[in-house]
Design an enzyme around this catalytic site. Sequence first.
Site, PDB file in Angstrom:
ATOM      1  N   LYS A  83       0.851  -1.195   0.000  1.00 19.46           N
ATOM      2  CA  LYS A  83       0.000   0.000   0.000  1.00 19.46           C
ATOM      3  C   LYS A  83       0.884   1.242   0.000  1.00 19.46           C
ATOM      4  CE  LYS A  83      -4.332   1.142   2.340  1.00 19.46           C
ATOM      5  NZ  LYS A  83      -5.052   1.005   3.612  1.00 19.46           N
TER       6      LYS A  83
HETATM    7  C1  E4P Z   1      -8.458   1.580   3.847  1.00 18.49           C
HETATM    8  O1  E4P Z   1      -7.581   1.109   3.182  1.00 18.49           O
HETATM    9  C2  E4P Z   1      -8.339   2.825   4.614  1.00 18.49           C
HETATM   10  O2  E4P Z   1      -7.142   2.851   5.277  1.00 18.49           O
HETATM   11  C3  E4P Z   1      -9.497   2.991   5.541  1.00 18.49           C
HETATM   12  O3  E4P Z   1     -10.683   2.552   4.897  1.00 18.49           O
HETATM   13  C4  E4P Z   1      -9.633   4.368   6.118  1.00 18.49           C
HETATM   14  O4  E4P Z   1     -10.845   4.448   6.821  1.00 18.49           O
HETATM   15  P1  E4P Z   1     -11.163   5.630   7.853  1.00 18.49           P
HETATM   16  O5  E4P Z   1     -11.409   6.877   7.087  1.00 18.49           O
HETATM   17  O6  E4P Z   1     -12.400   5.160   8.563  1.00 18.49           O
HETATM   18  O7  E4P Z   1      -9.973   5.735   8.759  1.00 18.49           O
END
Ligand code: E4P
Length: 217
Positions: A83
Site C-alpha cells: 500500500k
Molecule cells: C483503507 O484502506 C483505509 O485505510 C481505511 O478505509 C480508512 O478508513 P477511515 O477513514 O475510517 O480511517
Amino acid sequence: MKFFADTADVAEIADLAATGLLDGVTTNPSLIAKSGRNFLEVVKEICGIVDGPVSAEVVATDHATMMKEAAVLRALAPNICVKLPLTIDGLKTCKALTAEGVKTNVTLCFSANQALLAAKAGATYISPFVGRLDDIGHDGMELIQDIRTIYDNYDFKTEILVASVRSPVHVLAAARIGADVATMPPSVIRQLAGHALTEKGLAAFLADWAKTGQSIL
Ligand code: E4P
C-alpha cells in the site's frame, strides 16, 4: 463485488474468513497502532488467515526508502499487496513495483485526477476514501462514479477499492456504481446481513416450529 475487512484485528479477521465471504484485508498505520501488535508479525499472521490480498502500507515518504520497505513487506507472504500513498513518490514506487509484478494499493485518494494517475502508474487497486470526503461535506460516492467512468473510458484494469466505508449505505451505493471492492470495518460487514424483518420473521418461524413438537435431527 469483493469484500475486504479494514482491520488489523486477527480474531475478527479469522471469524469473518470462516464465513467464506471475505476476499481480502486492508490495514493502515492507524489500524496497526490500534491493534497494539508488531506490524510485521501481525501482517504475516493475517496473510496466513486469508488467501486474498492483504494490504500493508509503507511509511516512508521518499521513493528509495519506499522500495526498501516494500521489499521487507513483500518477503512476508505471497499475498501481500503493498500500500502506497498517493504522492508523486508513491506513484513512482507503484510504477516500479508493478513492473516487478507486485500487487499495489494506492491509498489516500480524494480526487478523480489522483485516481487517473494511479491507474497510469499501473496500480492494482485505487483506494478512494468516501467517508472522509462525506465528513467534509463532499459526496464521496460522486468520486466513485467519476473514477468508474474514467477507468471504463480508457479500459484501465486498476480495481476501484472503496475505502473509508462507514455504513451499509456506502456499500450499496458502491455496488450500484460497479466498484470492484469495498473495504469495511468488520461491524459493517456484519451489518450487511442484518434486517429487522429477518429477525422478526425468524423468531415467528421458530415459535411456530416449537409448537409442532418436531425435530429435524
Ligand atoms: C483503507 O484502506 C483505509 O485505510 C481505511 O478505509 C480508512 O478508513 P477511515 O477513514 O475510517 O480511517
